[in-house]
Motif scaffolding. Structure first.
Motif, PDB file in Angstrom:
ATOM      1  N   ASP A  20      41.430 -53.430  41.076  1.00  0.00           N
ATOM      2  CA  ASP A  20      42.136 -52.814  42.199  1.00  0.00           C
ATOM      3  C   ASP A  20      41.158 -52.132  43.148  1.00  0.00           C
ATOM      4  N   ASP A  21      40.163 -51.418  42.588  1.00  0.00           N
ATOM      5  CA  ASP A  21      39.161 -50.752  43.411  1.00  0.00           C
ATOM      6  C   ASP A  21      38.380 -51.768  44.240  1.00  0.00           C
ATOM      7  N   ALA A  22      38.008 -52.885  43.625  1.00  0.00           N
ATOM      8  CA  ALA A  22      37.241 -53.912  44.338  1.00  0.00           C
ATOM      9  C   ALA A  22      38.068 -54.513  45.469  1.00  0.00           C
ATOM     10  N   LEU A  23      39.352 -54.736  45.228  1.00  0.00           N
ATOM     11  CA  LEU A  23      40.220 -55.293  46.262  1.00  0.00           C
ATOM     12  C   LEU A  23      40.465 -54.296  47.397  1.00  0.00           C
TER      13      LEU A  23
ATOM     14  N   GLU B 268      40.964 -50.049  32.370  1.00  0.00           N
ATOM     15  CA  GLU B 268      39.726 -49.961  33.147  1.00  0.00           C
ATOM     16  C   GLU B 268      39.482 -51.247  33.937  1.00  0.00           C
ATOM     17  N   ARG B 269      39.718 -52.374  33.316  1.00  0.00           N
ATOM     18  CA  ARG B 269      39.476 -53.659  33.993  1.00  0.00           C
ATOM     19  C   ARG B 269      40.393 -53.826  35.197  1.00  0.00           C
ATOM     20  N   PHE B 270      41.680 -53.508  35.031  1.00  0.00           N
ATOM     21  CA  PHE B 270      42.623 -53.650  36.134  1.00  0.00           C
ATOM     22  C   PHE B 270      42.357 -52.616  37.221  1.00  0.00           C
TER      23      PHE B 270
ATOM     24  N   ALA C 233      36.990 -47.742  51.183  1.00  0.00           N
ATOM     25  CA  ALA C 233      37.925 -46.717  51.647  1.00  0.00           C
ATOM     26  C   ALA C 233      38.987 -46.413  50.607  1.00  0.00           C
ATOM     27  N   GLY C 234      39.379 -47.407  49.820  1.00  0.00           N
ATOM     28  CA  GLY C 234      40.446 -47.207  48.855  1.00  0.00           C
ATOM     29  C   GLY C 234      39.945 -47.008  47.429  1.00  0.00           C
ATOM     30  N   ALA C 235      38.634 -47.033  47.249  1.00  0.00           N
ATOM     31  CA  ALA C 235      38.090 -46.935  45.892  1.00  0.00           C
ATOM     32  C   ALA C 235      38.545 -45.652  45.222  1.00  0.00           C
ATOM     33  N   GLY C 236      39.014 -45.813  44.004  1.00  0.00           N
ATOM     34  CA  GLY C 236      39.397 -44.661  43.212  1.00  0.00           C
ATOM     35  C   GLY C 236      40.784 -44.117  43.504  1.00  0.00           C
ATOM     36  N   THR C 237      41.523 -44.729  44.412  1.00  0.00           N
ATOM     37  CA  THR C 237      42.816 -44.158  44.769  1.00  0.00           C
ATOM     38  C   THR C 237      43.927 -44.593  43.836  1.00  0.00           C
ATOM     39  N   GLU C 238      43.676 -45.501  42.949  1.00  0.00           N
ATOM     40  CA  GLU C 238      44.738 -45.979  42.073  1.00  0.00           C
ATOM     41  C   GLU C 238      44.468 -45.641  40.616  1.00  0.00           C
ATOM     42  N   ARG C 239      43.827 -44.553  40.346  1.00  0.00           N
ATOM     43  CA  ARG C 239      43.523 -44.144  38.977  1.00  0.00           C
ATOM     44  C   ARG C 239      44.750 -43.554  38.314  1.00  0.00           C
ATOM     45  N   LEU C 240      44.847 -43.727  37.014  1.00  0.00           N
ATOM     46  CA  LEU C 240      45.948 -43.120  36.243  1.00  0.00           C
ATOM     47  C   LEU C 240      45.585 -41.716  35.867  1.00  0.00           C
TER      48      LEU C 240
END
Length: 162
Positions: free
Chosen positions: A148-151, A142-144, A155-162
């Motif tokens: 990633d979402d903050a970085l 969750e922390r990582f 537009a990219g929020a939530g795109t790197e979820r497992l």
């Protein structure tokens, strides 16, 4: 070259976690390869089993990868007969991916193999400590992901979820 126990003891926790993650990932990759799958392929089949037909973009978000990363995986899974592409009935421009019965059987076989071959590799963890390790790993993921979402920004929020 194996890392000595003394070297492992001196590693920072983050580096040790990376080394452990890499070794576990290599074992997963070898095991899944025996079933014609990659770890991403397994994640795709498992994601499609849990929900209705998904677009490739939705699927990529669930698997924690960019949509373009899944192109090869989706093509392989479709050629193997494990997933199929379907036009969305409400919006014909959308193509949805769905698990086939053959894909469901393949997923079950791979998951059974993981239960037989991967879970016993963790038998050194005392049952009383499992909740502590699980909580630590969940909080770390969750922390990582939050970082990633903050970085990535809005537009990219939530795109790197497992």
């Amino acid at each position: 070259m194996r890392t000595s126990e003394a070297d492992l003891e001196r590693m920072s926790l983050s580096r040790l976690l990376a080394v452990a993650g890499h070794l576990v990932a290599m074992h997963w990759q070898r095991l899944m390869g025996g079933y014609g799958l990659t770890p991403h392929g397994l994640a795709v089949l498992a994601s499609l089993e849990r929900g209705s037909a998904l677009t490739q973009r939705e699927l990529a978000r669930r698997c924690g990868v960019a949509p373009s990363t899944l192109n090869h995986t989706v093509d392989h899974l479709e050629r193997s007969g494990w997933i199929e592409r379907r036009r969305d009935v409400a919006d014909r421009r959308l193509v949805r991916l769905a698990l086939t019965e053959t894909g469901r059987r393949q997923l079950r076989q791979a998951q059974d193999a993981a239960g037989r071959e991967m879970e016993p590799m963790l038998d050194h963890l005392p049952p009383a400590d499992e909740r502590i390790v699980r909580d630590f790993l969940l909080a770390t993921v969750e922390r990582f992901q939050s970082e990633d979402d903050a970085l990535a920004g809005p537009a990219g929020a939530g795109t790197e979820r497992l």
